[in-house]
Design a protein around this motif. Structure first.
Motif, mmCIF file in Angstrom:
data_model
loop_
_atom_site.group_PDB
_atom_site.id
_atom_site.type_symbol
_atom_site.label_atom_id
_atom_site.label_comp_id
_atom_site.label_asym_id
_atom_site.label_seq_id
_atom_site.Cartn_x
_atom_site.Cartn_y
_atom_site.Cartn_z
ATOM 1 N N ILE A 178 3.596 4.866 -17.207
ATOM 2 C CA ILE A 178 3.084 2.477 -17.150
ATOM 3 C C ILE A 178 4.406 1.541 -17.000
ATOM 4 N N PRO A 179 5.574 2.195 -16.491
ATOM 5 C CA PRO A 179 6.762 1.797 -15.356
ATOM 6 C C PRO A 179 6.187 1.045 -13.960
ATOM 7 N N TYR A 180 5.146 2.307 -13.360
ATOM 8 C CA TYR A 180 4.825 2.107 -12.190
ATOM 9 C C TYR A 180 3.978 1.304 -11.682
ATOM 10 N N ASP A 181 4.287 -0.011 -11.001
ATOM 11 C CA ASP A 181 3.491 -1.025 -10.756
ATOM 12 C C ASP A 181 2.412 -0.679 -9.392
ATOM 13 N N TYR A 182 2.604 0.334 -8.377
ATOM 14 C CA TYR A 182 1.613 0.698 -7.439
ATOM 15 C C TYR A 182 1.930 2.065 -6.966
ATOM 16 N N CYS A 189 1.047 9.532 -5.850
ATOM 17 C CA CYS A 189 2.674 8.699 -5.656
ATOM 18 C C CYS A 189 2.428 7.558 -6.239
ATOM 19 N N ALA A 190 3.837 6.395 -6.674
ATOM 20 C CA ALA A 190 4.009 5.814 -7.387
ATOM 21 C C ALA A 190 4.963 4.573 -7.179
ATOM 22 N N ALA A 191 5.404 3.450 -7.617
ATOM 23 C CA ALA A 191 6.492 3.033 -6.978
ATOM 24 C C ALA A 191 6.845 1.803 -8.484
ATOM 25 N N ASP A 192 7.534 2.059 -8.442
ATOM 26 C CA ASP A 192 8.227 1.848 -9.787
ATOM 27 C C ASP A 192 9.222 0.575 -9.537
ATOM 28 N N SER A 193 9.456 -0.696 -9.441
ATOM 29 C CA SER A 193 9.744 -2.110 -9.309
ATOM 30 C C SER A 193 11.301 -2.119 -9.974
ATOM 31 N N GLN A 224 1.074 -1.057 0.053
ATOM 32 C CA GLN A 224 0.217 0.003 -0.402
ATOM 33 C C GLN A 224 0.898 1.274 0.057
ATOM 34 N N LEU A 225 0.679 1.997 -0.278
ATOM 35 C CA LEU A 225 0.648 3.652 -0.799
ATOM 36 C C LEU A 225 0.093 4.122 -0.547
#
Length: 127
Positions: free
Chosen positions: A112-116, A99-103, A3-4
């Motif tokens: 596009i690249p962000y997973d969460y 906000c978003a997280a990119d693995s 979770q974010l």
């Protein structure tokens, strides 16, 4: 559960400041690139800033031209949180901020690249 959660949005006058927080649970933010995006009514989502993971590009940062010199992105590893310090705010900064997280750890100014993704926090700049 991954979770974010964003926080720190609100109403501020032009020229004012806000600090947005992006707190993670279920994973360690240091190993992800974290991006901040915003979306104003009737407009496309815009990449505002991102910071690479601590193991990729030594945590390099990116800022959109529209916020360069006014916004600063940073990490607090102990709190598993990424911040977006926003100074000299303008009415055109009004938007929902995500906000978003990119693995991959690299980061990008596009979604596009962000997973969460977080749920967003409203920022309104108005007198």
């Amino acid at each position: 559960q991954v979770q974010l959660v964003e926080s720190g949005g609100g109403l501020v006058q032009p020229g004012g400041s806000l600090r947005l927080s992006c707190a993670a649970s279920g994973f360690t933010l240091d190993y992800y690139a974290i991006g901040w995006f915003r979306q104003a009514p009737g407009k496309e989502r815009e990449g505002v800033s991102y910071i690479s993971s601590i193991s990729s590009s030594d945590g390099s940062t990116y800022y959109a031209d529209s916020v360069k010199g006014r916004f600063t992105i940073s990490r607090d590893s102990a709190k598993n949180t990424v911040y977006l310090q926003m100074n000299s705010l303008k009415p055109e900064d009004t938007a929902v901020y995500y906000c978003a997280a990119d693995s991959s750890g690299i980061g990008a100014s596009v979604a596009i690249p962000y997973d969460y993704w977080g749920q967003g926090t409203q920022v309104t700049v108005s007198s």
